[in-house]
Scaffold this motif. Structure first.
Motif, PDB file in Angstrom:
ATOM      1  N   SER A 181     104.128  37.553  90.037  1.00  0.00           N
ATOM      2  CA  SER A 181     102.791  37.405  90.612  1.00  0.00           C
ATOM      3  C   SER A 181     102.173  38.743  90.988  1.00  0.00           C
ATOM      4  CB  SER A 181     102.838  36.476  91.828  1.00  0.00           C
ATOM      5  OG  SER A 181     103.742  36.946  92.792  1.00  0.00           O
ATOM      6  N   PHE A 182     102.978  39.675  91.494  1.00  0.00           N
ATOM      7  CA  PHE A 182     102.415  40.955  91.918  1.00  0.00           C
ATOM      8  C   PHE A 182     102.029  41.829  90.728  1.00  0.00           C
ATOM      9  CE2 PHE A 182     103.332  39.673  96.042  1.00  0.00           C
ATOM     10  CZ  PHE A 182     102.897  40.612  96.968  1.00  0.00           C
ATOM     11  N   SER A 183     102.629  41.594  89.562  1.00  0.00           N
ATOM     12  CA  SER A 183     102.196  42.320  88.368  1.00  0.00           C
ATOM     13  C   SER A 183     101.036  41.596  87.697  1.00  0.00           C
ATOM     14  CB  SER A 183     103.365  42.485  87.389  1.00  0.00           C
ATOM     15  OG  SER A 183     103.861  41.230  86.977  1.00  0.00           O
ATOM     16  N   GLY A 184     101.146  40.276  87.583  1.00  0.00           N
ATOM     17  CA  GLY A 184     100.100  39.513  86.904  1.00  0.00           C
ATOM     18  C   GLY A 184      98.785  39.495  87.648  1.00  0.00           C
ATOM     19  N   PHE A 185      98.851  39.429  88.986  1.00  0.00           N
ATOM     20  CA  PHE A 185      97.638  39.406  89.812  1.00  0.00           C
ATOM     21  C   PHE A 185      97.335  40.791  90.395  1.00  0.00           C
ATOM     22  CE2 PHE A 185      99.044  34.853  90.504  1.00  0.00           C
ATOM     23  CZ  PHE A 185      98.053  34.305  89.701  1.00  0.00           C
ATOM     24  N   TYR A 186      97.764  41.827  89.700  1.00  0.00           N
ATOM     25  CA  TYR A 186      97.645  43.188  90.238  1.00  0.00           C
ATOM     26  C   TYR A 186      96.203  43.557  90.576  1.00  0.00           C
ATOM     27  CZ  TYR A 186      98.115  48.265  90.575  1.00  0.00           C
ATOM     28  OH  TYR A 186      98.073  49.556  91.015  1.00  0.00           O
ATOM     29  N   LEU A 187      95.289  43.279  89.663  1.00  0.00           N
ATOM     30  CA  LEU A 187      93.887  43.672  89.873  1.00  0.00           C
ATOM     31  C   LEU A 187      93.270  42.991  91.087  1.00  0.00           C
ATOM     32  CD1 LEU A 187      91.373  45.190  88.963  1.00  0.00           C
ATOM     33  CD2 LEU A 187      90.915  43.348  87.324  1.00  0.00           C
ATOM     34  N   PRO A 188      93.332  41.649  91.211  1.00  0.00           N
ATOM     35  CA  PRO A 188      92.757  41.026  92.414  1.00  0.00           C
ATOM     36  C   PRO A 188      93.489  41.386  93.698  1.00  0.00           C
ATOM     37  CG  PRO A 188      93.913  39.393  91.082  1.00  0.00           C
ATOM     38  CD  PRO A 188      93.804  40.635  90.248  1.00  0.00           C
ATOM     39  N   LEU A 189      94.796  41.650  93.616  1.00  0.00           N
ATOM     40  CA  LEU A 189      95.533  42.049  94.821  1.00  0.00           C
ATOM     41  C   LEU A 189      95.034  43.397  95.338  1.00  0.00           C
ATOM     42  CD1 LEU A 189      99.191  40.961  93.952  1.00  0.00           C
ATOM     43  CD2 LEU A 189      97.736  40.038  95.773  1.00  0.00           C
ATOM     44  N   ILE A 190      94.761  44.319  94.433  1.00  0.00           N
ATOM     45  CA  ILE A 190      94.210  45.611  94.845  1.00  0.00           C
ATOM     46  C   ILE A 190      92.820  45.429  95.460  1.00  0.00           C
ATOM     47  CG2 ILE A 190      93.355  47.833  94.008  1.00  0.00           C
ATOM     48  CD1 ILE A 190      96.386  47.678  94.274  1.00  0.00           C
ATOM     49  N   MET A 191      92.021  44.544  94.878  1.00  0.00           N
ATOM     50  CA  MET A 191      90.697  44.273  95.428  1.00  0.00           C
ATOM     51  C   MET A 191      90.803  43.665  96.830  1.00  0.00           C
ATOM     52  SD  MET A 191      88.856  42.788  91.972  1.00  0.00           S
ATOM     53  CE  MET A 191      87.249  42.592  92.720  1.00  0.00           C
ATOM     54  N   ILE A 192      91.747  42.746  97.011  1.00  0.00           N
ATOM     55  CA  ILE A 192      91.960  42.153  98.331  1.00  0.00           C
ATOM     56  C   ILE A 192      92.403  43.208  99.327  1.00  0.00           C
ATOM     57  CG2 ILE A 192      93.531  40.632  99.615  1.00  0.00           C
ATOM     58  CD1 ILE A 192      93.318  38.661  97.270  1.00  0.00           C
ATOM     59  N   LEU A 193      93.274  44.117  98.881  1.00  0.00           N
ATOM     60  CA  LEU A 193      93.732  45.193  99.769  1.00  0.00           C
ATOM     61  C   LEU A 193      92.562  46.040 100.255  1.00  0.00           C
ATOM     62  CD1 LEU A 193      96.012  46.852 101.063  1.00  0.00           C
ATOM     63  CD2 LEU A 193      96.199  48.112  98.899  1.00  0.00           C
ATOM     64  N   TRP A 194      91.669  46.406  99.353  1.00  0.00           N
ATOM     65  CA  TRP A 194      90.509  47.205  99.742  1.00  0.00           C
ATOM     66  C   TRP A 194      89.572  46.420 100.670  1.00  0.00           C
ATOM     67  CZ3 TRP A 194      89.762  52.161  99.774  1.00  0.00           C
ATOM     68  CH2 TRP A 194      90.495  52.978  98.907  1.00  0.00           C
ATOM     69  N   LEU A 195      89.431  45.141 100.432  1.00  0.00           N
ATOM     70  CA  LEU A 195      88.587  44.314 101.304  1.00  0.00           C
ATOM     71  C   LEU A 195      89.191  44.224 102.708  1.00  0.00           C
ATOM     72  CD1 LEU A 195      87.593  41.462  98.834  1.00  0.00           C
ATOM     73  CD2 LEU A 195      86.071  43.202  99.799  1.00  0.00           C
ATOM     74  N   LEU A 196      90.511  44.092 102.784  1.00  0.00           N
ATOM     75  CA  LEU A 196      91.173  44.081 104.094  1.00  0.00           C
ATOM     76  C   LEU A 196      90.954  45.404 104.822  1.00  0.00           C
ATOM     77  CD1 LEU A 196      94.547  42.308 103.161  1.00  0.00           C
ATOM     78  CD2 LEU A 196      92.780  41.403 104.699  1.00  0.00           C
ATOM     79  N   ILE A 197      91.004  46.493 104.060  1.00  0.00           N
ATOM     80  CA  ILE A 197      90.777  47.814 104.662  1.00  0.00           C
ATOM     81  C   ILE A 197      89.353  47.927 105.200  1.00  0.00           C
ATOM     82  CG2 ILE A 197      90.566  50.274 104.142  1.00  0.00           C
ATOM     83  CD1 ILE A 197      92.916  49.891 102.163  1.00  0.00           C
ATOM     84  N   PHE A 198      88.375  47.520 104.386  1.00  0.00           N
ATOM     85  CA  PHE A 198      86.979  47.650 104.819  1.00  0.00           C
ATOM     86  C   PHE A 198      86.664  46.724 105.992  1.00  0.00           C
ATOM     87  CE2 PHE A 198      86.036  50.154 101.072  1.00  0.00           C
ATOM     88  CZ  PHE A 198      84.995  50.949 101.525  1.00  0.00           C
ATOM     89  N   ARG A 199      87.279  45.547 106.010  1.00  0.00           N
ATOM     90  CA  ARG A 199      87.061  44.663 107.152  1.00  0.00           C
ATOM     91  C   ARG A 199      87.603  45.288 108.426  1.00  0.00           C
ATOM     92  NH1 ARG A 199      89.434  39.899 109.710  1.00  0.00           N
ATOM     93  NH2 ARG A 199      91.401  40.433 108.731  1.00  0.00           N
TER      94      ARG A 199
END
Length: 358
Positions: free
Chosen positions: A76-94
């Motif tokens: 899952s962490f390889s297959g969903f790599y792109l959205p996971l990175i996007m979620i990480l950045w959203l968590l940071i900005f929040r």
């Protein structure tokens, strides 16, 4: 032991949905409904002492996933790599939206971080709903093309969307009409949940308005849930087979609809916390119903070449799972103590608890 750790993982995720879910919802309320400085401060005060602790639950879920189901973690962490990175950045900005706003008292500065906090909260609610949709729909495990696996059986990778925007395409994307629909359900549900938390923890002048918002959005939520039950048949021909085989599992859908029905009385409850209780019932019931519906699968395969990932073919060895139990109960005890202290210290209304002001 696999089942025990599966229940632990689902329990941690359910707690995360409830706790960080009201943070996301409060951010959406902040974005669309908080017009005055007093209302904005009331919302940030309501979540200020809790939001960073709430995010720890997603880290705990990742830790349990890594320890108990390493194959699923790797897949899952390889297959969903792109959205996971996007979620990480959203968590940071929040997070920095909350922390940076009070550093400089200037309208432009405050407006920028208000938007960062609100938009990131909205997109996180959307993306986590889309993520759940991907789990329900499944993925092309092994990257099968023309009936032949081009990768290892547990490997996959998804772009953000495919040209057809269809959940039944050969080459799937993260976002299609089915996953986006569940993302919208998530946004509505968490907005209601966040509004109920603000009502519960503050005496804000927004509260009467938020009760009306919850009531109206709950009508939308009920309609969306009913539609989702219908379109689910496009993804899974027999979506309720586990419930038919084990009737006791109908408890979770019943919990979901009790939560929705209770929210229709949000304007008449005498205790402010009742709305939050019923939105919690809806979230936990809905998440549990979804998990139960695909059990024992944890990541369904959309092809007939490679089997779905289950709690059994992705689990770690028996020795490791047994050894982890001792540490789990120690950690559980410490977490319970922490939360008892935190919620006792910050019990009651939070209007006078300033957050992020310098």
């Amino acid at each position: 032991m696999e089942f025990f750790w599966y229940v632990v993982l689902m329990g941690i995720l359910a707690v995360y949905i409830v706790l960080d879910g009201y943070d996301f919802g409060a951010g959406i309320i902040h974005l669309f409904f908080a017009k005055t400085e007093k209302d904005k401060k009331a919302i940030t005060s309501a979540i200020g002492p809790f939001w960073d602790a709430n995010e720890v639950w997603i880290i705990a879920a990742g830790g349990v996933l890594f320890f108990a189901f390493p194959t699923l973690y790797a897949s899952s962490f390889s297959g969903f790599y792109l959205p996971l990175i996007m979620i990480l950045w959203l968590l940071i900005f929040r997070a920095i939206g909350l922390e940076m706003r009070g550093q400089v008292h200037h309208p432009m500065w405050e407006a920028i971080w208000d938007k960062a906090f609100g938009i990131a909260s909205l997109l996180l609610a959307l993306f986590f709903g889309i993520a759940l949709g991907n789990i329900v729909r499944g993925v092309n495990l092994g990257m099968v093309t023309n009936g032949v696996s081009t990768q290892e059986a547990h490997f996959f990778f998804l772009p953000l969307w495919n040209p057809t925007f269809s959940p039944q395409a050969n080459e799937l994307g993260i976002i299609d009409w089915f996953t986006l629909f569940l993302g919208i359900v998530s946004v509505v549900a968490l907005t209601i949940h966040g509004a109920n938390w603000v009502i519960y923890k503050t005496n804000s002048s927004l509260n009467p308005k938020l009760k009306n918002v919850v009531f109206k959005l709950n009508i939308v939520l009920l309609v969306l849930v009913c539609i989702s039950l219908q379109i689910w048949h496009f993804i899974e021909p027999k979506p309720f087979h586990n419930f038919v085989e084990n009737p006791i599992l109908w408890f979770f859908p019943l919990m979901t609809f009790v939560g929705i029905l209770g929210l229709f009385k949000v304007r008449s409850w005498q205790k402010d916390g009742m709305g939050f209780l019923f939105s919690t019932l809806f979230l936990v019931g809905g998440f549990a119903s979804t998990a139960v519906s695909i059990f024992p699968n944890v990541l369904p395969s959309t092809n007939n070449v490679n089997p779905s990932l289950t709690i059994y073919n992705t689990a770690a060895g028996a020795y490791g799972l047994n050894a982890g139990m001792s540490w789990f109960f120690i950690a559980l005890f410490l977490v319970i103590i922490y939360f008892i202290i935190q919620y006792r210290v910050f019990s009651g209304k939070m209007d006078d608890v300033g957050y992020g002001e310098h």
